[in-house]
Write a protein that holds these residues in place. Structure first.
Motif: not given
Length: 339
Positions: A218-221, A257-265, A244-247
């Motif tokens: 899960v991409d946390i922005i 470089l990651a396989n992200f789930a939907s939705p991004r947060v 998760t990743s966070n940025r």
């Protein structure tokens, strides 16, 4: 009500009393005449017969697993059947009767072939039930990306055994000597034995108290220093086996470089209306975004993302936001249980 005949110690006390055998305090035998010993022997033989009958029944039940068909024994030779049955009846552990039956069925279906058949029959007779459970756990850890008790890694085939005492370590070393493990990895022979002895349900992570990581991150922005909320989201997703990743949105142009789930947060924490929405949309292209607004920017965001879900979390507590976001992402990925 339990049958005392099934419990050796209880039965021994009863037989000793009938035979007039003296007992030491605590139940130790003191004296026994010929007649008493003969009675003990006869009763022990009867008990062994009962246990053999139970083992045979379980052996047969696990060969056919409720369905008697010719295919189940198509490849099972008389020699293999005799070796498996003899091993089952002679084994010290009652718990293993089912595994002898299941191995017989696997051989009968042609799933275990060639020289592997005799090797696995002998191996089954020489390893303990505890060692079989070790192989089972290692097999599950090999085939699934299991969530550990801490961190974002995966449980490996040896760590899952939790080898703490000398007996466990000796049992593992013995399995290594039998070519069940090489370089701390389960061998194909071991996997073949596990597949033969355990059912599909018994080889699922949940059967040994583990869960699998979601394959995607899960991409946390975030756009401001909402570290307490971001940490809470990370921990909330981790609890549900989601990495998760966070940025910061300021570095959204850097490739991830990651396989992200939907939705991004997207955590929108700024008091003023965000100005980065056009750039965000260009960078994320058609990815679905779940906006979490700490201030009411719903109309502004809808102008750029008319089809996205927007959570107006103004005035919400961090635990409330975390629970809502995690549940939304789980539902979007088919992970939320329907109650």
């Amino acid at each position: 009500m339990t049958n005392n005949a099934e419990h050796p110690f209880t039965e021994l006390i009863s037989i000793a009393a009938k035979a007039g055998i003296g007992l030491l305090p605590g139940g130790g035998l003191l004296t026994a005449g010929y007649e008493g010993l003969l009675l003990l022997s006869n009763q022990a033989a009867a008990q062994m017969e009962r246990r053999s009958e139970k083992r045979y029944e379980e052996f047969i039940q696990n060969i056919f697993a409720g369905e008697v068909t010719p295919e189940v024994t198509e490849h099972l030779t008389a020699d293999d059947y005799t070796a498996l049955l003899s091993g089952c009846l002679a084994d010290m552990e009652n718990e293993k009767a089912r595994y002898y039956g299941r191995l017989a069925a696997a051989i009968g279906r042609g799933e275990v072939q060639g020289r592997n058949r005799r090797f696995l029959i002998i191996t089954l007779s020489q390893v303990s039930d505890e060692q079989l459970q070790m192989l089972r756990k290692s097999s599950i850890a090999t085939r699934f990306d299991l969530k550990p008790s801490r961190g974002n890694g995966r449980v490996d085939p040896v760590e899952i055994l939790h080898l703490r005492d000398s007996v466990q370590k000796h049992e593992y070393d013995e399995l290594v000597s039998r070519s069940m493990y090489i370089d701390k990895k389960l061998t194909e022979l071991a996997e073949e034995l596990v597949r033969a002895c355990f059912t599909t349900e018994e080889l699922k992570p949940s059967a040994i108290g583990y869960v699998c990581w979601l394959p995607k991150l899960v991409d946390i922005i975030f756009d401001t220093n909402q570290f307490a909320l971001v940490d809470s989201l990370i921990n909330g997703f981790w609890s549900d086996a989601i990495r998760t990743s966070n940025r910061s949105v300021a570095v959204i142009d850097r490739p991830a470089l990651a396989n992200f789930a939907s939705p991004r947060v997207m955590v929108v924490g700024s008091e003023v209306a965000p100005e980065y929405l056009i750039a965000l949309k260009a960078r994320l292209k058609n990815n679905e975004v779940l906006f979490v607004c700490l201030y009411d920017h719903v109309l502004h965001i809808q102008a750029h993302y008319p089809d996205s879900i927007i959570i107006n979390a103004q005035g919400w507590s961090i635990p409330q936001i975390t629970e809502t976001v995690v549940n939304h992402v789980k539902a979007a990925n088919g992970l939320l249980e329907v109650t």
